[in-house]
Structure formats: structure tokens, C-alpha cells
Design a protein around this motif. Structure first.
Motif, PDB file in Angstrom:
ATOM      1  N   GLU A 126       0.814  -1.223   0.000  1.00  0.00           N
ATOM      2  CA  GLU A 126       0.000   0.000   0.000  1.00  0.00           C
ATOM      3  C   GLU A 126       0.845   1.270   0.000  1.00  0.00           C
ATOM      4  O   GLU A 126       0.434   2.324   0.497  1.00  0.00           O
ATOM      5  CB  GLU A 126      -1.003  -0.009   1.159  1.00  0.00           C
ATOM      6  CG  GLU A 126      -1.979  -1.163   1.013  1.00  0.00           C
ATOM      7  CD  GLU A 126      -3.051  -1.198   2.092  1.00  0.00           C
ATOM      8  OE1 GLU A 126      -3.015  -0.356   2.996  1.00  0.00           O
ATOM      9  OE2 GLU A 126      -3.907  -2.102   2.011  1.00  0.00           O
ATOM     10  N   ALA A 127       2.051   1.169  -0.588  1.00  0.00           N
ATOM     11  CA  ALA A 127       2.901   2.357  -0.719  1.00  0.00           C
ATOM     12  C   ALA A 127       2.510   3.154  -1.962  1.00  0.00           C
ATOM     13  O   ALA A 127       2.900   4.315  -2.116  1.00  0.00           O
ATOM     14  CB  ALA A 127       4.373   1.958  -0.802  1.00  0.00           C
ATOM     15  N   MET A 128       1.773   2.530  -2.889  1.00  0.00           N
ATOM     16  CA  MET A 128       1.192   3.253  -4.031  1.00  0.00           C
ATOM     17  C   MET A 128      -0.042   2.493  -4.512  1.00  0.00           C
ATOM     18  O   MET A 128      -0.227   1.321  -4.145  1.00  0.00           O
ATOM     19  CB  MET A 128       2.209   3.441  -5.166  1.00  0.00           C
ATOM     20  CG  MET A 128       2.625   2.179  -5.876  1.00  0.00           C
ATOM     21  SD  MET A 128       3.668   2.490  -7.331  1.00  0.00           S
ATOM     22  CE  MET A 128       5.073   3.343  -6.644  1.00  0.00           C
ATOM     23  N   THR A 129      -0.875   3.190  -5.306  1.00  0.00           N
ATOM     24  CA  THR A 129      -2.088   2.523  -5.792  1.00  0.00           C
ATOM     25  C   THR A 129      -1.763   1.773  -7.083  1.00  0.00           C
ATOM     26  O   THR A 129      -0.754   2.043  -7.737  1.00  0.00           O
ATOM     27  CB  THR A 129      -3.201   3.543  -6.096  1.00  0.00           C
ATOM     28  OG1 THR A 129      -2.750   4.376  -7.173  1.00  0.00           O
ATOM     29  CG2 THR A 129      -3.518   4.405  -4.885  1.00  0.00           C
ATOM     30  N   GLU A 130      -2.680   0.853  -7.455  1.00  0.00           N
ATOM     31  CA  GLU A 130      -2.520   0.099  -8.701  1.00  0.00           C
ATOM     32  C   GLU A 130      -2.463   1.054  -9.889  1.00  0.00           C
ATOM     33  O   GLU A 130      -1.655   0.881 -10.811  1.00  0.00           O
ATOM     34  CB  GLU A 130      -3.700  -0.876  -8.835  1.00  0.00           C
ATOM     35  CG  GLU A 130      -3.590  -1.886  -9.953  1.00  0.00           C
ATOM     36  CD  GLU A 130      -2.404  -2.831  -9.824  1.00  0.00           C
ATOM     37  OE1 GLU A 130      -1.509  -2.718 -10.672  1.00  0.00           O
ATOM     38  OE2 GLU A 130      -2.376  -3.651  -8.890  1.00  0.00           O
ATOM     39  N   SER A 131      -3.272   2.108  -9.843  1.00  0.00           N
ATOM     40  CA  SER A 131      -3.293   3.009 -11.001  1.00  0.00           C
ATOM     41  C   SER A 131      -2.007   3.846 -11.077  1.00  0.00           C
ATOM     42  O   SER A 131      -1.493   4.100 -12.157  1.00  0.00           O
ATOM     43  CB  SER A 131      -4.575   3.830 -11.000  1.00  0.00           C
ATOM     44  OG  SER A 131      -4.337   5.164 -10.755  1.00  0.00           O
ATOM     45  N   GLU A 132      -1.435   4.198  -9.916  1.00  0.00           N
ATOM     46  CA  GLU A 132      -0.125   4.898  -9.958  1.00  0.00           C
ATOM     47  C   GLU A 132       0.937   3.975 -10.539  1.00  0.00           C
ATOM     48  O   GLU A 132       1.768   4.395 -11.361  1.00  0.00           O
ATOM     49  CB  GLU A 132       0.291   5.337  -8.540  1.00  0.00           C
ATOM     50  CG  GLU A 132      -0.458   6.543  -8.031  1.00  0.00           C
ATOM     51  CD  GLU A 132      -0.273   6.792  -6.526  1.00  0.00           C
ATOM     52  OE1 GLU A 132      -0.489   7.942  -6.123  1.00  0.00           O
ATOM     53  OE2 GLU A 132       0.059   5.848  -5.771  1.00  0.00           O
ATOM     54  N   ALA A 133       0.913   2.704 -10.126  1.00  0.00           N
ATOM     55  CA  ALA A 133       1.905   1.743 -10.640  1.00  0.00           C
ATOM     56  C   ALA A 133       1.738   1.580 -12.153  1.00  0.00           C
ATOM     57  O   ALA A 133       2.734   1.537 -12.893  1.00  0.00           O
ATOM     58  CB  ALA A 133       1.745   0.399  -9.931  1.00  0.00           C
ATOM     59  N   ASP A 134       0.491   1.535 -12.630  1.00  0.00           N
ATOM     60  CA  ASP A 134       0.247   1.416 -14.084  1.00  0.00           C
ATOM     61  C   ASP A 134       0.833   2.608 -14.827  1.00  0.00           C
ATOM     62  O   ASP A 134       1.460   2.458 -15.878  1.00  0.00           O
ATOM     63  CB  ASP A 134      -1.265   1.343 -14.379  1.00  0.00           C
ATOM     64  CG  ASP A 134      -1.833  -0.019 -14.018  1.00  0.00           C
ATOM     65  OD1 ASP A 134      -1.037  -0.969 -13.833  1.00  0.00           O
ATOM     66  OD2 ASP A 134      -3.067  -0.122 -13.897  1.00  0.00           O
ATOM     67  N   ASP A 135       0.617   3.802 -14.271  1.00  0.00           N
ATOM     68  CA  ASP A 135       1.141   5.008 -14.934  1.00  0.00           C
ATOM     69  C   ASP A 135       2.673   4.954 -15.014  1.00  0.00           C
ATOM     70  O   ASP A 135       3.262   5.342 -16.018  1.00  0.00           O
ATOM     71  CB  ASP A 135       0.741   6.275 -14.160  1.00  0.00           C
ATOM     72  CG  ASP A 135      -0.743   6.558 -14.293  1.00  0.00           C
ATOM     73  OD1 ASP A 135      -1.382   5.945 -15.176  1.00  0.00           O
ATOM     74  OD2 ASP A 135      -1.265   7.374 -13.499  1.00  0.00           O
ATOM     75  N   ILE A 136       3.300   4.481 -13.934  1.00  0.00           N
ATOM     76  CA  ILE A 136       4.774   4.405 -13.927  1.00  0.00           C
ATOM     77  C   ILE A 136       5.235   3.406 -14.991  1.00  0.00           C
ATOM     78  O   ILE A 136       6.132   3.705 -15.790  1.00  0.00           O
ATOM     79  CB  ILE A 136       5.288   4.026 -12.519  1.00  0.00           C
ATOM     80  CG1 ILE A 136       4.954   5.143 -11.534  1.00  0.00           C
ATOM     81  CG2 ILE A 136       6.789   3.741 -12.536  1.00  0.00           C
ATOM     82  CD1 ILE A 136       5.101   4.771 -10.071  1.00  0.00           C
ATOM     83  N   ARG A 137       4.609   2.231 -15.038  1.00  0.00           N
ATOM     84  CA  ARG A 137       4.949   1.217 -16.057  1.00  0.00           C
ATOM     85  C   ARG A 137       4.820   1.801 -17.457  1.00  0.00           C
ATOM     86  O   ARG A 137       5.682   1.606 -18.299  1.00  0.00           O
ATOM     87  CB  ARG A 137       3.991   0.023 -15.969  1.00  0.00           C
ATOM     88  CG  ARG A 137       4.288  -0.922 -14.853  1.00  0.00           C
ATOM     89  CD  ARG A 137       3.357  -2.136 -14.942  1.00  0.00           C
ATOM     90  NE  ARG A 137       3.343  -2.814 -13.666  1.00  0.00           N
ATOM     91  CZ  ARG A 137       2.339  -2.756 -12.790  1.00  0.00           C
ATOM     92  NH1 ARG A 137       1.240  -2.100 -13.055  1.00  0.00           N
ATOM     93  NH2 ARG A 137       2.437  -3.387 -11.639  1.00  0.00           N
ATOM     94  N   ASP A 138       3.718   2.548 -17.676  1.00  0.00           N
ATOM     95  CA  ASP A 138       3.465   3.095 -19.018  1.00  0.00           C
ATOM     96  C   ASP A 138       4.497   4.131 -19.433  1.00  0.00           C
ATOM     97  O   ASP A 138       4.665   4.400 -20.617  1.00  0.00           O
ATOM     98  CB  ASP A 138       2.068   3.750 -19.084  1.00  0.00           C
ATOM     99  CG  ASP A 138       0.972   2.697 -19.033  1.00  0.00           C
ATOM    100  OD1 ASP A 138       1.295   1.498 -19.169  1.00  0.00           O
ATOM    101  OD2 ASP A 138      -0.196   3.087 -18.838  1.00  0.00           O
ATOM    102  N   ARG A 139       5.139   4.748 -18.446  1.00  0.00           N
ATOM    103  CA  ARG A 139       6.117   5.786 -18.794  1.00  0.00           C
ATOM    104  C   ARG A 139       7.460   5.187 -19.216  1.00  0.00           C
ATOM    105  O   ARG A 139       8.331   5.899 -19.694  1.00  0.00           O
ATOM    106  CB  ARG A 139       6.318   6.745 -17.610  1.00  0.00           C
ATOM    107  CG  ARG A 139       5.184   7.765 -17.479  1.00  0.00           C
ATOM    108  CD  ARG A 139       5.581   8.930 -16.608  1.00  0.00           C
ATOM    109  NE  ARG A 139       5.525   8.610 -15.199  1.00  0.00           N
ATOM    110  CZ  ARG A 139       4.435   8.737 -14.429  1.00  0.00           C
ATOM    111  NH1 ARG A 139       3.325   9.206 -14.949  1.00  0.00           N
ATOM    112  NH2 ARG A 139       4.480   8.425 -13.157  1.00  0.00           N
TER     113      ARG A 139
END
Ligand SMILES: NC(=O)c1ccc[n+]([C@@H]2O[C@H](COP(=O)([O-])OP(=O)(O)OC[C@H]3O[C@@H](n4cnc5c(N)ncnc54)[C@H](O)[C@@H]3O)[C@@H](O)[C@H]2O)c1
Length: 286
Positions: A61-74
Motif C-alpha cells: 500500500e505504498a502506491m495505488t494500482e493506477s499509480e503503478a500502471d502510470d509508472i509502467r506506461d512511462r
């Protein structure tokens, strides 16, 4: 020089232990990242390592799933060096070999815009010598991240003979924007960190080889005795024994006998037991 406010994309050369970690922290800070390596399966492995690391952060719970998705996409992986052409700042994290690094810097110099700063994550090699492969030595700087990059707070900024003060401050600013804390070292062998750390690891290996104590007791003794989180043999496996040997050999060449690599370190590297990354070093990880 491409200023801090004009940096949107970061090129990372090398998708190994350090390169994928640097890609992760840059993308987490909001930058688009192009991560390059020489083979597609290495790029894929680097990308998977970032994915695993982000999934762990989501599960804690250090980041949300959607934040992780955005990072992957970058993060975009590539084996085409020319794909780095649009980057606004480049960080090289390829193997610790002067010829390879100079070739990469020559290629970067030809590929990216003239005002883009080129950083190297070298552990021990001379920034000034790496920079001499380019026509922009004043824009070349050391940014020495620590392993594992997403967890370790420190970045050592290393100042080459021709590096300008603006470039040094840009490297500090960018590292801080990646969530790191920094210090400055002159371009002297091993800089601050490895000049002191590598002989400590090397002496731990020698002590084991000379029968002073078992591996476990050497690590335990240093952990309990000096309050460090890992003992020298455990830390060597974590860093990679080949990386430790390259670093120690550079220090030995430049600073003499006190840095001579332990015989057992050379023997382990020769057999391909490089530490955690090959699932065997001093300890086994399978
Ligand atoms: N491992 C550590 O603890 C650590 C810590 C700080 C700094 N460093 C430094 O970071 C750099 C990378 O170390 P690492 O541990 O990530 O090594 P690594 O072996 O895990 O990764 C190096 C990567 O460079 C790639 N590579 C080789 N030649 C290349 C080329 N011509 N172009 C692009 N990629 C190329 C390899 O395929 C490999 O994936 C080294 O300079 C090392 O000294 C390592």
C-alpha cells in the motif's frame, strides 16, 4: 545545457541491476524513460524487475494500482540506440568497463542533442576519461546511485575535470527530484563510497579465504559488531561479485597494493558465481 525545467524524458543505457532501478525511480518521479540494452531478453528482464518492484509497493500500500500502471506506461524498453535521440538527460548504467563506457558515450554524443547532459553511474571509473570520448566533456557528470536503487536514498554526484558547476547542480537537482539525497565527490578512484566500501568487502573475503571464521560468522560479526545491515560477503553477493572485482581492480591499479583483489573473489567470478543475480555467490539463492 538542457535546464532542469526542460527535462521531460530520461534515457537510461543498460537495463541490468542498476539501469532498471534508475528507470523505475525516474518514471516514478514523472519522467518518460527510454531504457536501452543490447538484447531484447535483457530489456524484458529489466522491465519485469520494475513490474515486480512496483507490485510489491502496491501490495504494501505504498502506491495505488493506477499509480503503478502510470509508472509502467512511462517506461519504454528498446534495443535500438537511436531511440534515445529525443531524451533530455541520459544516464549510463552499462557494465563497468572503460572501453564499453567510452563507446557508449561516443554514441550518445552523436545521438542526443548537443545540450543534453550525459551522466554515468560508474562505481569507480574516471568520469574525466569517460567524458574524453565525447565532444562535450563539460556536460558529463557522475551520478552514482546505490543498490537497490528504489530503496537506497543516496546518490553520489561525481565531478569530472571539465564538468561545469551548472551540470553538477543539475545532477543534484535531478537526483533530489527522484527522491534521493546527494553528496559530491571529486573524480578520484572509487569516489567517497567505493574507495572505503570495496576494501572492507575485499578484506571480508580474504578473512573467509584465510579461515578466520565461517562466512556466516564474518557477516554476523560485522552486523552485530558494527551495526551495518549486511556483512561483507552478503553485501558482495548483493552487489554482484563481478561488479566488486571490477571496482577492486580499478582501485588496485590506481591506488596500489592495499586494494589488491582477494584471490577467492577472482576465483568465484571466474566460475560464474556472481552473487544473487546468478543465484550463487558466497551463499546460494535458489
Ligand atoms: N551493482 C551495484 O551494486 C552497483 C552499484 C552502483 C553502481 N554500479 C555501477 O552501475 C553500472 C551497472 O552495474 P549493474 O550492477 O547494473 O550491472 P549489470 O551487469 O546488472 O547490468 C549491466 C547491463 O549493461 C548492459 N550492457 C553491456 N554493454 C552494453 C552496451 N554496449 N549498451 C547498453 N547496455 C550494455 C548489459 O547487457 C547489462 O544488462 C556499472 O558501472 C556498475 O559499476 C553498480
Amino acid at each position: 545545457m538542457r535546464e532542469f525545467d526542460c527535462i521531460d524524458s530520461i534515457g537510461v543505457v543498460g537495463a541490468g541491476t542498476m539501469g532498471n532501478g534508475i528507470a523505475q525511480v525516474a518514471a516514478t518521479a514523472g519522467y518518460d524513460v527510454i531504457m536501452h540494452d543490447i538484447e531484447q531478453d535483457i530489456v524484458d528482464h529489466g522491465y519485469e524487475t520494475v513490474e515486480d518492484s512496483l507490485s510489491r509497493l502496491v501490495s504494501k500500500e505504498a502506491m495505488t494500482e493506477s499509480e503503478a500502471d502510470d509508472i509502467r506506461d512511462r517506461i519504454t524498453g528498446t534495443t535500438e540506440f537511436d531511440d534515445l535521440c529525443g531524451c533530455d538527460f541520459a544516464i549510463e548504467a552499462a557494465v563497468e568497463d572503460m572501453d564499453i563506457k567510452q563507446d557508449i558515450f561516443e554514441d550518445l554524443d552523436e545521438t542526443v542533442d548537443d545540450e543534453v547532459v550525459l551522466a554515468t553511474n560508474t562505481s569507480t571509473l574516471s568520469i574525466t576519461t569517460i567524458a574524453s570520448a565525447t565532444e562535450r566533456a563539460e556536460l558529463v557528470v557522475g551520478m552514482h546511485f546505490m543498490n537497490p536503487v528504489p530503496l537506497m536514498k543516496g546518490v553520489e554526484v561525481v565531478v569530472g575535470e571539465k564538468t561545469t558547476a551548472d551540470v553538477v547542480s543539475l545532477a543534484h537537482d535531478l537526483a533530489e527530484c527522484f527522491g534521493k539525497e546527494t553528496w559530491t565527490s571529486d573524480d578520484k578512484p572509487g569516489f567517497v563510497s567505493n574507495r572505503i566500501l570495496m576494501p572492507w568487502i575485499n578484506e571480508g573475503i580474504r578473512a573467509y579465504d584465510e579461515g578466520v571464521a565461517s562466512m556466516q560468522d564474518i557477516d554476523r560479526g560485522m552486523k552485530l559488531g558494527t551495526n551495518v545491515p549486511m556483512g561483507p560477503l552478503e553485501l558482495a553477493d548483493h552487489i554482484g561479485l563481478d561488479v566488486c572485482l571490477d571496482a577492486t581492480e580499478t582501485l588496485y591499479e590506481e591506488l596500489g597494493d592495499r586494494y589488491k583483489p582477494a584471490y577467492l573473489l577472482k576465483r568465484k567470478v571466474a566460475t560464474g558465481d556472481l552473487g544473487k543475480k546468478t543465484e550463487a555467490g558466497f551463499y546460494r539463492y535458489d
